[in-house]
Scaffold this motif. Structure first.
Motif, mmCIF file in Angstrom:
data_model
loop_
_atom_site.group_PDB
_atom_site.id
_atom_site.type_symbol
_atom_site.label_atom_id
_atom_site.label_comp_id
_atom_site.label_asym_id
_atom_site.label_seq_id
_atom_site.Cartn_x
_atom_site.Cartn_y
_atom_site.Cartn_z
ATOM 1 N N GLU A 159 -11.440 -3.291 0.084
ATOM 2 C CA GLU A 159 -10.589 -3.754 -1.023
ATOM 3 C C GLU A 159 -11.454 -4.156 -2.221
ATOM 4 O O GLU A 159 -11.111 -3.886 -3.367
ATOM 5 C CB GLU A 159 -9.734 -4.953 -0.594
ATOM 6 C CG GLU A 159 -8.682 -4.637 0.459
ATOM 7 C CD GLU A 159 -7.456 -3.896 -0.088
ATOM 8 O OE1 GLU A 159 -7.391 -3.667 -1.314
ATOM 9 O OE2 GLU A 159 -6.588 -3.531 0.708
ATOM 10 N N GLU A 219 -4.608 -5.493 -5.487
ATOM 11 C CA GLU A 219 -5.817 -5.232 -4.683
ATOM 12 C C GLU A 219 -6.692 -6.488 -4.610
ATOM 13 O O GLU A 219 -7.312 -6.758 -3.577
ATOM 14 C CB GLU A 219 -6.602 -4.033 -5.224
ATOM 15 C CG GLU A 219 -5.806 -2.712 -5.307
ATOM 16 C CD GLU A 219 -5.123 -2.252 -4.015
ATOM 17 O OE1 GLU A 219 -5.312 -2.874 -2.953
ATOM 18 O OE2 GLU A 219 -4.351 -1.274 -4.075
ATOM 19 N N HIS A 267 -5.224 -8.609 -1.944
ATOM 20 C CA HIS A 267 -5.527 -8.091 -0.596
ATOM 21 C C HIS A 267 -6.948 -8.503 -0.186
ATOM 22 O O HIS A 267 -7.178 -8.943 0.931
ATOM 23 C CB HIS A 267 -5.425 -6.556 -0.546
ATOM 24 C CG HIS A 267 -4.050 -6.051 -0.851
ATOM 25 N ND1 HIS A 267 -3.791 -4.732 -1.117
ATOM 26 C CD2 HIS A 267 -2.856 -6.694 -0.927
ATOM 27 C CE1 HIS A 267 -2.495 -4.583 -1.348
ATOM 28 N NE2 HIS A 267 -1.913 -5.752 -1.252
ATOM 29 N N GLU A 272 0.842 -1.206 0.000
ATOM 30 C CA GLU A 272 0.000 0.000 0.000
ATOM 31 C C GLU A 272 0.875 1.254 0.000
ATOM 32 O O GLU A 272 0.560 2.244 -0.674
ATOM 33 C CB GLU A 272 -0.950 0.011 1.198
ATOM 34 C CG GLU A 272 -1.859 -1.219 1.356
ATOM 35 C CD GLU A 272 -2.868 -1.438 0.242
ATOM 36 O OE1 GLU A 272 -2.664 -0.965 -0.892
ATOM 37 O OE2 GLU A 272 -3.881 -2.112 0.508
HETATM 38 FE FE FE2 Z 1 -5.121 -2.863 -1.017
#
Ligand code: FE2
Ligand code: FE2
Length: 202
Positions: free
Chosen positions: A120, A150, A153, A67
């Protein structure tokens, strides 16, 4: 990717959102940069609160690093375009999601993992729309590049919820949080933000 287990979102952002947000890309980038910074801070906060769960720590550390890298990438584009990162402002979307989701009790690990997974998931949905429909080619490439991390995540937060809590509890809480998320984001006003509501006509 439209599998409900993979994409828990209960409301789809209309295509008109991209056209509206694309009218001020510097504002969008500035908000996006702050989202990345907050995502890194949330991952660090989860590490600090879960020192007794070593299996989460290394993954959260990796997310925090990624991030921060995204933050740097976005800031570099803002500066290359002659812009400035705007001062930090509260994230109403994330705040309302957590506040309405936990309603009166203090959030525990499952709440935090599911809220992170939904944020997310929503970010990923929006990045995909931006990658597909923005007119700005450089930004299309940026958003296309960010999709895979992403998505990983989102998968991590959902998996972590399933590893630490029962399937029944995760399923019912995810259902509840996803309904709150859809309500919150649909009701937010439109602005040049990653997590804004839809433009008026959409
Ligand atoms: Fe993320
Ligand atoms: Fe990111």
């Amino acid at each position: 990717m439209s599998d409900a287990r993979v994409t828990p979102l209960k409301w789809a952002t209309p295509r008109e959102w991209v056209d509206a947000v694309g009218t001020d890309t510097l504002a969008l980038l500035s908000d996006h940069a702050h989202c990345e910074l907050k995502a890194a801070a949330s991952a660090q906060a989860l590490i600090a609160k879960n020192t007794q769960r070593p299996e989460l720590i290394m993954e959260l550390l990796k997310i925090a690093h990624e991030e921060l890298e995204h933050f740097g990438q976005v800031v570099a584009i803002i500066e290359a375009r002659g812009g400035r990162l705007a001062p930090v402002s509260g994230n109403r979307y994330a705040g309302e999601l957590l506040q309405r989701g936990v309603s009166g009790r203090s959030p525990h690990l499952l709440d935090r993992l599911l809220v992170a997974a939904l944020i997310e998931a929503r970010s990923l949905e929006r990045f995909r729309l931006l990658a597909d429909h923005l007119e700005d080619q450089e930004l299309r490439a940026l958003y296309a590049e960010l999709l895979s991390s992403e998505a990983s995540h989102r998968a991590f937060f959902l998996d972590a919820a399933r590893k630490n809590f029962s399937e029944a509890e995760v399923t019912s809480e995810l259902e509840r949080f996803a309904a709150v998320e859809a309500e919150v984001i649909r009701a937010l006003p439109f602005d040049h933000l990653v997590h804004s509501g839809p433009p008026e006509r959409a």
